[in-house]
Design a protein around this motif. Structure first.
Motif, short mmCIF file in Angstrom:
data_model
loop_
_atom_site.label_atom_id
_atom_site.label_comp_id
_atom_site.label_asym_id
_atom_site.label_seq_id
_atom_site.Cartn_x
_atom_site.Cartn_y
_atom_site.Cartn_z
N SER A 1 42.72 -32.09 -38.29
CA SER A 1 43.43 -31.36 -37.24
C SER A 1 43.35 -29.88 -37.56
CB SER A 1 44.89 -31.81 -37.17
OG SER A 1 44.95 -33.15 -36.74
N LYS A 2 42.77 -29.13 -36.64
CA LYS A 2 42.64 -27.68 -36.78
C LYS A 2 42.71 -27.07 -35.38
CE LYS A 2 40.89 -27.52 -41.16
NZ LYS A 2 41.87 -27.85 -42.11
N PHE A 3 43.30 -25.89 -35.30
CA PHE A 3 43.31 -25.09 -34.07
C PHE A 3 43.88 -25.84 -32.87
CE2 PHE A 3 39.19 -24.25 -36.34
CZ PHE A 3 39.66 -23.19 -37.10
N GLY A 4 44.82 -26.76 -33.10
CA GLY A 4 45.43 -27.51 -32.01
C GLY A 4 44.61 -28.69 -31.53
N TYR A 5 43.63 -29.11 -32.29
CA TYR A 5 42.77 -30.23 -31.92
C TYR A 5 42.79 -31.30 -33.01
CZ TYR A 5 40.75 -27.19 -28.39
OH TYR A 5 40.58 -26.37 -27.32
N ASN A 6 42.85 -32.55 -32.58
CA ASN A 6 42.62 -33.68 -33.48
C ASN A 6 41.14 -34.00 -33.36
OD1 ASN A 6 45.31 -34.07 -34.28
ND2 ASN A 6 45.73 -35.18 -32.40
N MET A 7 40.40 -33.69 -34.40
CA MET A 7 38.94 -33.85 -34.34
C MET A 7 38.50 -35.13 -35.03
SD MET A 7 37.73 -29.96 -35.02
CE MET A 7 39.17 -29.30 -35.82
#
Length: 179
Positions: free
Chosen positions: A55-61
């Motif tokens: 999870s980075k920059f408001g995204y669950n990748m």
């Protein structure tokens, strides 16, 4: 109100596929994305694929690291389906493999599932020139050699180093923008 609202918005999900020729630094770059540091031991060659989430920059990748051999192209379509972004890693110190990287990249971008997918080129090993170990290809040369001007994809080239971490998060942020 704006701060409270933004902290309550759930993270958005996205699928990112990471590819490139073997030896380019994919696994080392992934370690920076996951751990925020360089690998302590040399990575092993990825023969199939690796999966991880971060999870980075408001995204669950949901990230798929696909091994760099051409023998597996028949399986690529399964990993490329539903992708929001492609991160393609290039070894900027290996001029002789840029044409091979171009062929592989255009093969990947030719899949129907990749139409409209943001494409980030991470030009890895840029630190080698700074440390006076060897000369590296410029971003301009990589753009030209990869034939990106003829691509209909939204793309970006980010110089980076899997040793220092420079450029990796900047590139990742660009890759997930607008997903």
């Amino acid at each position: 109100m704006g701060i409270l609202y933004s902290s309550c918005v759930p993270n958005r999900d996205c699928k990112i596929v990471i590819m490139g020729l073997e030896g380019g630094g994919k696994t080392s770059i992934i370690n920076w994305m996951r751990e925020g540091k360089a690998l302590e031991e040399p990575p092993q060659v990825t023969y199939s694929f690796n999966y991880f989430e971060c999870s980075k920059f408001g995204y669950n990748m949901k990230m798929f690291d696909i091994g760099g051999t051409d023998r597996k192209t028949t399986f690529w379509r399964h990993f490329l389906s539903g992708a929001h972004g492609l991160i393609y890693v290039v070894d900027s110190s290996n001029f002789t493999r840029l044409s091979e990287a171009r062929e592989q990249l255009h093969k990947i971008l030719g899949f129907e599932a990749m139409h409209g997918v943001r494409t980030l080129i991470l030009a890895n090993k840029m630190d080698l020139q700074d440390r006076k170990i060897c000369q590296v290809a410029s971003v301009e040369l990589i753009r030209k050699e990869l034939g990106l001007d003829n691509s209909f994809h939204q793309w970006c080239i980010e110089p980076c180093s899997a040793v220092t971490g420079e450029g990796i998060m900047t590139g990742l942020r660009w890759a997930v923008q607008g997903v």
